[in-house]
Design a protein around this motif. Sequence first.
Motif, short mmCIF file in Angstrom:
data_model
loop_
_atom_site.label_atom_id
_atom_site.label_comp_id
_atom_site.label_asym_id
_atom_site.label_seq_id
_atom_site.Cartn_x
_atom_site.Cartn_y
_atom_site.Cartn_z
N SER A 11 6.69 2.84 -7.64
CA SER A 11 6.12 3.15 -6.33
C SER A 11 7.03 2.82 -5.15
O SER A 11 6.79 3.29 -4.04
N THR A 27 -2.66 3.08 -5.92
CA THR A 27 -2.38 2.91 -4.50
C THR A 27 -1.32 1.83 -4.28
O THR A 27 -1.21 1.28 -3.18
N ALA A 83 1.77 1.95 -3.85
CA ALA A 83 2.83 2.25 -2.88
C ALA A 83 2.37 2.03 -1.44
O ALA A 83 3.20 1.92 -0.54
N LEU A 84 1.06 1.92 -1.22
CA LEU A 84 0.53 1.86 0.14
C LEU A 84 0.49 0.43 0.67
O LEU A 84 0.39 -0.53 -0.09
N ARG A 105 9.67 3.15 -2.47
CA ARG A 105 10.18 4.40 -1.92
C ARG A 105 11.65 4.66 -2.29
O ARG A 105 12.02 5.76 -2.67
N ASP A 139 6.20 5.04 9.33
CA ASP A 139 6.13 4.58 7.94
C ASP A 139 4.96 5.27 7.26
O ASP A 139 3.80 4.91 7.46
N GLN A 140 5.26 6.27 6.43
CA GLN A 140 4.21 7.08 5.82
C GLN A 140 3.39 6.34 4.77
O GLN A 140 2.42 6.87 4.24
N TYR A 141 3.77 5.08 4.45
CA TYR A 141 3.03 4.30 3.47
C TYR A 141 2.18 3.19 4.12
O TYR A 141 1.43 2.51 3.42
N GLN A 142 2.31 3.00 5.43
CA GLN A 142 1.55 1.97 6.15
C GLN A 142 0.31 2.62 6.76
O GLN A 142 0.40 3.49 7.62
N ALA A 159 -1.46 7.41 8.01
CA ALA A 159 -0.16 6.75 7.95
C ALA A 159 0.47 6.67 9.34
O ALA A 159 0.24 7.54 10.19
#
Length: 739
Positions: free
Chosen positions: A714, A103, A105-106, A716, A59-62, A55
């Motif tokens: 999902s 997945t 949210a990613l 955030r 941005d912890q989802y990118q 990540a």
Amino acid sequence: MRLILTLVAALLAAGTASAERLTLERLYADPALSGPGVRALKVSPDGARVTFLRARQDDQYQMDLWEYNMKDKTTRRLVDSKVLVPVENLSDAEKALRERARTAALKGIISYSWSPDGKQLLVPIAGNLYLVDLSKPDSARLVASGSVIDPKISPKGKYVSFVRDQNLFVIDLATGKERQLTTDGKGTVHNGEAEFVAQEEMHQFTGYYWAPDDSAIAFRWYDEAQVPVARRFEIYADRTDVVEQRYPAAGDKNAIVGLKIVSPSGGEIRDVDLGANKDIYLVRADWSKDAKSLFFQRQSRDQKTLELVAVDAATLAQRPVLTETSKTWTTISDDLRFLEGGKGFIWSSERTGRNHLYLYGMDGKLKHPISKGEWGFDDVLAVDEKAGKVFVSSNKDAVYDKQVYELKLDGSTADKPKRITQADGWHDAAFSKHGEVFVDTWSDPANPPQVAIRRPDGSLVSWLDENKVNESHPYFKYKPDLLPVEFGSMKAKDGQTLYYSMIKPYKFDASKKYPVYLSTYGGPHSQHVTRRWDGGQFDQYMAQQGYVVFRLDNRGSSRRERVFTDAIYRNLGKVEVEDQLTGIDWLGAQPYVDAKRIGVYGWSYGGFMTLRLLSQGSDKIAAGVSGAPVTDWGLYDTHYTEQFMDRPSDNPDGYKQSNVFYHVDGLKSKLLLIHGMADDNVLFTNTTKMIDALVNRGVQFELMTYPGAKHGVSNRLAKRHVQTYIDAFFRKNLHPESN
């Protein structure tokens, strides 16, 4: 005798910064509290690199694609997802696939695959397909576009394959020519894809299978015309979409499934005979090492029979290889492994009541067990034929742990596997092709995931991400207040052992009485009590707010013996509720627990469990939060529901007693219902039926719905809102002391 194992939080060295308490805002802020984190770990075919997704700091989802070079021990980012595709526009097919794979949210790069020579990587992103040369990763080559899903590089590296618009395509990498292999994919007909229940319940996220010599592709074909249409509304903030989803609820007709073979050069498509009975599940397909035989696994509609069948790739002649049967249900696995030179294959079975491995000849005759005894394994991680070893994961030494073990192929260590990983806790392992090295991701409740590269004996080669919680780590200032997690056990009504975990409140005082936050899932195929890092840290947050935080794995939970899991058969909720109430009774007897302030939370199956617990235990439970609950098992899908319940026509009384509505007159506790308004898994109808039942009974309750949210909620901001609402609901109804 009750076993208590206490995991004490590690103390920070003297001189650290003053501690801070967790907040809900921080749980969902960047950077992630767990540290950078890595996922999709793979060892390159040549063993020179370990690649992974990481990540971004902002941005912890990118997700971007990174590599660790084994020779010079350097780490670098190979592909920046935002440079490759600045703005993502996903097709409906890709969105659905991500929802099934959990997945959704990613963003950015979600998956990738290696070329067999270890020189190139295939990277899909937002419906486009890129080929990345390791010598010049900044010059990624676009090889396909237009809603591409499930891309692969062929085993010999001659082709790239993918599915587009419900048809199967290949690209000849030597010429760059794209070829469409199927043409009938449209409407209700799909090629090279897995049908809804295969994705959702059988973990089949691909629908086609390359022969190891690139000579052919076996692929799934299905027609869902006979599957009933669930006409549902997906309610968003600014619109309402009417969706007609082919959704096979318990007892309904499933999609008609076929298995076909085609050459990558095109030409005739040949049909594999799956048998006269079309009402079956095609659960797996695999090729033999020499590509001469295609093996498929066929499961009966009642799931009590699982057959392995071999097909001659040249003539399509068939022969049965082996059959598994069960009085309850047969379990699908991914543990089939073929040995070189036609020496046989490895197969897993729960026929003894535990999941064990067996070596068979190619003729289907059993040679010997590879594992046996009063333990079971989770997954086959790697097979090293040269060394005569099989590596597996298991909870042999502690039910709530996951370790790596070595077994001998010749069966000489069947009842005494060698433990490879040593640190107590949770180890997820990704091995190289033949087991030369593996990537070990370890955590426990006090330590966020640490990633090491290890030799097959467990010794350290190098750290890939040591992830120490030092001054630069996002969790550093919160760790002094990290509360210890205790593990223990108690007995169910039938004498079986139930395991629990517990976190006592911040500044715990044994002379005081505290409210309880009981988190439950309770359903099959899942384990809720585990000795690993809680990535969300919500349990820690709730303990810091003054709650005793409690989890218990009831009968039916996974990673246990079949007598434990089979107890739920034909009456979902019965023994699960009994066991959770046993846990609640135990809690109420503890001198530091206020038995009048116990609250329960659960999502999905856990949402179902919350409603059943409140309906049958309102005298013991003050309040509950039910998220995305199944309320009527007749509304849930065929494969999952019928596995445990049989068809509604075969078990009408079981369905009646399993549904929430049979028990709902007993619901007297405070209740919060939560559901996403575009849920395509546990349909929103489950909650609307529950609302109607409560209104008709004059039961007051709270309701929170999320526009556009699927099953996992999902988004955030929506996830943070959910947790904030849950926190406020329990604070209002259980009144924890402010610490």
